[in-house]
Design a protein around this motif. Structure first.
Motif, PDB file in Angstrom:
ATOM      1  N   ARG A 147       0.830  -1.113  -0.093  1.00  0.00           N
ATOM      2  CA  ARG A 147       0.072  -0.012   0.109  1.00  0.00           C
ATOM      3  C   ARG A 147       0.749   1.235   0.219  1.00  0.00           C
ATOM      4  O   ARG A 147       1.454   1.499   0.879  1.00  0.00           O
ATOM      5  N   ARG A 148       0.982   2.125  -1.135  1.00  0.00           N
ATOM      6  CA  ARG A 148       1.782   3.015  -1.216  1.00  0.00           C
ATOM      7  C   ARG A 148       0.843   4.603  -0.877  1.00  0.00           C
ATOM      8  O   ARG A 148      -0.242   4.512  -1.588  1.00  0.00           O
ATOM      9  N   GLU A 149       1.616   5.454  -0.570  1.00  0.00           N
ATOM     10  CA  GLU A 149       0.882   6.787  -0.501  1.00  0.00           C
ATOM     11  C   GLU A 149       1.732   7.800  -1.225  1.00  0.00           C
ATOM     12  O   GLU A 149       2.875   7.930  -1.091  1.00  0.00           O
ATOM     13  N   ILE A 150       1.161   8.429  -2.185  1.00  0.00           N
ATOM     14  CA  ILE A 150       1.479   9.477  -3.171  1.00  0.00           C
ATOM     15  C   ILE A 150       0.873  10.774  -2.583  1.00  0.00           C
ATOM     16  O   ILE A 150      -0.515  11.023  -2.650  1.00  0.00           O
ATOM     17  N   VAL A 151       1.873  11.898  -2.394  1.00  0.00           N
ATOM     18  CA  VAL A 151       1.195  13.135  -1.982  1.00  0.00           C
ATOM     19  C   VAL A 151       0.981  13.900  -3.414  1.00  0.00           C
ATOM     20  O   VAL A 151       2.111  14.114  -4.035  1.00  0.00           O
ATOM     21  N   LEU A 152      -0.025  14.688  -3.353  1.00  0.00           N
ATOM     22  CA  LEU A 152      -0.372  15.535  -4.749  1.00  0.00           C
ATOM     23  C   LEU A 152      -0.396  16.600  -4.198  1.00  0.00           C
ATOM     24  O   LEU A 152      -1.040  16.995  -3.079  1.00  0.00           O
ATOM     25  N   GLN A 153       0.214  17.671  -4.671  1.00  0.00           N
ATOM     26  CA  GLN A 153       0.054  19.080  -4.232  1.00  0.00           C
ATOM     27  C   GLN A 153      -0.062  20.123  -5.708  1.00  0.00           C
ATOM     28  O   GLN A 153       0.879  20.091  -6.559  1.00  0.00           O
ATOM     29  N   PHE A 154      -1.143  20.873  -5.733  1.00  0.00           N
ATOM     30  CA  PHE A 154      -1.262  21.686  -6.955  1.00  0.00           C
ATOM     31  C   PHE A 154      -0.719  23.136  -6.272  1.00  0.00           C
ATOM     32  O   PHE A 154      -1.454  23.393  -5.285  1.00  0.00           O
ATOM     33  N   VAL A 155      -0.009  23.991  -6.993  1.00  0.00           N
ATOM     34  CA  VAL A 155       0.213  25.333  -6.644  1.00  0.00           C
ATOM     35  C   VAL A 155       0.014  25.935  -7.829  1.00  0.00           C
ATOM     36  O   VAL A 155       0.654  25.846  -9.009  1.00  0.00           O
TER      37      VAL A 155
END
Length: 159
Positions: A147-155
């Motif tokens: 189970r992998r966690e990927i952080v997404l961030q739009f700026v």
């Protein structure tokens, strides 16, 4: 020596956006073991939900035995060949000292070091500015599912 003349270069008109928004989310991916998982559509969906117009999306992997890449999305043999190359560069039987989590753990760390844990993709007119044949992949380097966690961030600017 090859010199490019200015006649062979062109640039689109610049677009401007104020970085008025920062939108973040965590994408959870259940891998099936070693291989590539295409994240492109989920990241594009995140940008749409963030109402991103002009800016950039950062994709950050929270793990040390999986990684990220932007690669060809048309011919699956490319991904098979990339797996072959990574396995040649970091084979399981290379005499690794770190083997607490199994023989594929240290090679997975090396493969992550050779690829990327973070990517940034421009967002233009509300779309990921990827090329026609590009996709964003999570590469699972371990043999068993994770189970992998990927952080997404739009700026950037939103609509």
């Amino acid at each position: 020596m090859f010199v490019t003349s200015s006649e062979s270069l062109s640039c689109s008109a610049p677009s401007t956006a104020s970085a008025t928004s920062i939108v973040s989310s965590v994408l959870t991916v259940q891998t099936k073991g070693t291989g590539f998982t295409d994240l492109t559509e989920e990241i594009a969906k995140f940008v749409r939900e963030a109402r991103g117009r002009e800016g950039a999306v950062t994709v950050f992997n929270r793990h040390t035995s999986a990684s990220l890449t932007i690669q060809e999305n048309a011919d699956p043999s490319v991904l098979k060949d990339l797996t072959t190359v990574l396995n040649r560069l970091a084979p399981e039987n290379a005499g690794w000292i770190h083997d607490t989590e199994g023989p594929d753990d240290m090679p997975a760390h090396v493969k992550t070091m050779l690829t990327a844990t973070s990517l940034q993709v421009p967002v233009l007119n509300g779309e990921l500015a990827l090329g026609t044949w590009q996709a964003i992949y999570l590469i699972e380097h371990r043999a068993r599912p994770h189970r992998r966690e990927i952080v997404l961030q739009f700026v950037g600017g939103t609509n």
